[in-house]
Design a protein around this motif. Structure first.
Motif, PDB file in Angstrom:
ATOM      1  N   GLY A  76      61.373  45.735  77.070  1.00 22.77           N
ATOM      2  CA  GLY A  76      62.459  45.990  77.997  1.00 22.77           C
ATOM      3  C   GLY A  76      62.068  46.787  79.229  1.00 22.77           C
ATOM      4  O   GLY A  76      62.839  47.614  79.698  1.00 22.77           O
ATOM      5  N   GLU A  77      60.870  46.570  79.735  1.00 25.63           N
ATOM      6  CA  GLU A  77      60.416  47.278  80.922  1.00 25.63           C
ATOM      7  C   GLU A  77      59.532  46.370  81.765  1.00 25.63           C
ATOM      8  O   GLU A  77      59.040  45.356  81.287  1.00 25.63           O
ATOM      9  CB  GLU A  77      59.662  48.548  80.549  1.00 25.63           C
ATOM     10  N   SER A  78      59.348  46.763  83.011  1.00 21.45           N
ATOM     11  CA  SER A  78      58.517  45.960  83.900  1.00 21.45           C
ATOM     12  C   SER A  78      57.040  46.167  83.569  1.00 21.45           C
ATOM     13  O   SER A  78      56.670  47.103  82.851  1.00 21.45           O
ATOM     14  CB  SER A  78      58.773  46.348  85.354  1.00 21.45           C
ATOM     15  N   LEU A  79      56.219  45.297  84.102  1.00 21.87           N
ATOM     16  CA  LEU A  79      54.774  45.396  83.869  1.00 21.87           C
ATOM     17  C   LEU A  79      54.228  46.702  84.435  1.00 21.87           C
ATOM     18  O   LEU A  79      53.371  47.346  83.822  1.00 21.87           O
ATOM     19  CB  LEU A  79      54.066  44.194  84.501  1.00 21.87           C
ATOM     20  N   LYS A  80      54.740  47.117  85.569  1.00 23.97           N
ATOM     21  CA  LYS A  80      54.300  48.372  86.190  1.00 23.97           C
ATOM     22  C   LYS A  80      54.614  49.566  85.289  1.00 23.97           C
ATOM     23  O   LYS A  80      53.764  50.443  85.096  1.00 23.97           O
ATOM     24  CB  LYS A  80      54.977  48.533  87.548  1.00 23.97           C
ATOM     25  N   GLU A  81      55.805  49.598  84.730  1.00 24.90           N
ATOM     26  CA  GLU A  81      56.182  50.683  83.825  1.00 24.90           C
ATOM     27  C   GLU A  81      55.337  50.656  82.552  1.00 24.90           C
ATOM     28  O   GLU A  81      54.967  51.701  82.018  1.00 24.90           O
ATOM     29  CB  GLU A  81      57.658  50.589  83.472  1.00 24.90           C
ATOM     30  N   ARG A 135      43.726  41.184  76.659  1.00 25.82           N
ATOM     31  CA  ARG A 135      44.478  41.393  75.421  1.00 25.82           C
ATOM     32  C   ARG A 135      45.725  42.235  75.643  1.00 25.82           C
ATOM     33  O   ARG A 135      46.769  42.000  75.029  1.00 25.82           O
ATOM     34  CB  ARG A 135      43.584  42.039  74.362  1.00 25.82           C
ATOM     35  N   VAL A 136      45.632  43.230  76.544  1.00 23.02           N
ATOM     36  CA  VAL A 136      46.801  44.057  76.865  1.00 23.02           C
ATOM     37  C   VAL A 136      47.868  43.211  77.555  1.00 23.02           C
ATOM     38  O   VAL A 136      49.056  43.318  77.253  1.00 23.02           O
ATOM     39  CB  VAL A 136      46.392  45.269  77.729  1.00 23.02           C
ATOM     40  N   LEU A 137      47.453  42.352  78.488  1.00 19.03           N
ATOM     41  CA  LEU A 137      48.413  41.467  79.152  1.00 19.03           C
ATOM     42  C   LEU A 137      49.058  40.511  78.161  1.00 19.03           C
ATOM     43  O   LEU A 137      50.264  40.266  78.224  1.00 19.03           O
ATOM     44  CB  LEU A 137      47.733  40.686  80.275  1.00 19.03           C
ATOM     45  N   ASP A 138      48.271  39.952  77.243  1.00 12.26           N
ATOM     46  CA  ASP A 138      48.826  39.085  76.203  1.00 12.26           C
ATOM     47  C   ASP A 138      49.859  39.842  75.362  1.00 12.26           C
ATOM     48  O   ASP A 138      50.919  39.315  75.043  1.00 12.26           O
ATOM     49  CB  ASP A 138      47.724  38.547  75.293  1.00 12.26           C
ATOM     50  N   TYR A 139      49.533  41.086  75.004  1.00 11.94           N
ATOM     51  CA  TYR A 139      50.462  41.906  74.222  1.00 11.94           C
ATOM     52  C   TYR A 139      51.768  42.099  74.986  1.00 11.94           C
ATOM     53  O   TYR A 139      52.847  41.962  74.423  1.00 11.94           O
ATOM     54  CB  TYR A 139      49.823  43.255  73.903  1.00 11.94           C
ATOM     55  N   TYR A 140      51.663  42.401  76.278  1.00 10.44           N
ATOM     56  CA  TYR A 140      52.867  42.624  77.079  1.00 10.44           C
ATOM     57  C   TYR A 140      53.725  41.363  77.146  1.00 10.44           C
ATOM     58  O   TYR A 140      54.926  41.418  76.914  1.00 10.44           O
ATOM     59  CB  TYR A 140      52.514  43.088  78.496  1.00 10.44           C
ATOM     60  N   PHE A 141      53.111  40.226  77.471  1.00  4.55           N
ATOM     61  CA  PHE A 141      53.896  39.010  77.652  1.00  4.55           C
ATOM     62  C   PHE A 141      54.472  38.482  76.340  1.00  4.55           C
ATOM     63  O   PHE A 141      55.530  37.856  76.336  1.00  4.55           O
ATOM     64  CB  PHE A 141      53.090  37.939  78.381  1.00  4.55           C
ATOM     65  N   CYS A 142      53.822  38.762  75.221  1.00 11.73           N
ATOM     66  CA  CYS A 142      54.380  38.355  73.930  1.00 11.73           C
ATOM     67  C   CYS A 142      55.535  39.258  73.491  1.00 11.73           C
ATOM     68  O   CYS A 142      56.396  38.826  72.724  1.00 11.73           O
ATOM     69  CB  CYS A 142      53.288  38.375  72.866  1.00 11.73           C
TER      70      CYS A 142
END
Length: 54
Positions: free
Chosen positions: A30-35, A17-24
């Motif tokens: 405006g930041e990388s996945l690592k950040e 769910r966190v990954l889905d939130y990030y990609f949506c």
């Protein structure tokens, strides 16, 4: 400072769910996945992730 709580059935579900939130929302974030993951805090029970605001 905006705080988002994401809850799931278990640790794996909440991570998806966190990954889905990030990609949506990555254009708005405006930041990388690592950040992004540096701002995430997972509760000891593993069923909730808190995303701190920028």
């Amino acid at each position: 400072m905006k705080v988002v709580k994401i809850r799931g059935r278990n640790r794996i579900d909440v991570k998806k769910r966190v990954l889905d939130y990030y990609f949506c929302n990555r254009d708005q974030l405006g930041e990388s996945l690592k950040e992004f993951f540096k701002r995430c805090i997972i509760d000891p029970d593993g069923k909730t992730v808190i995303i701190r605001g920028q």
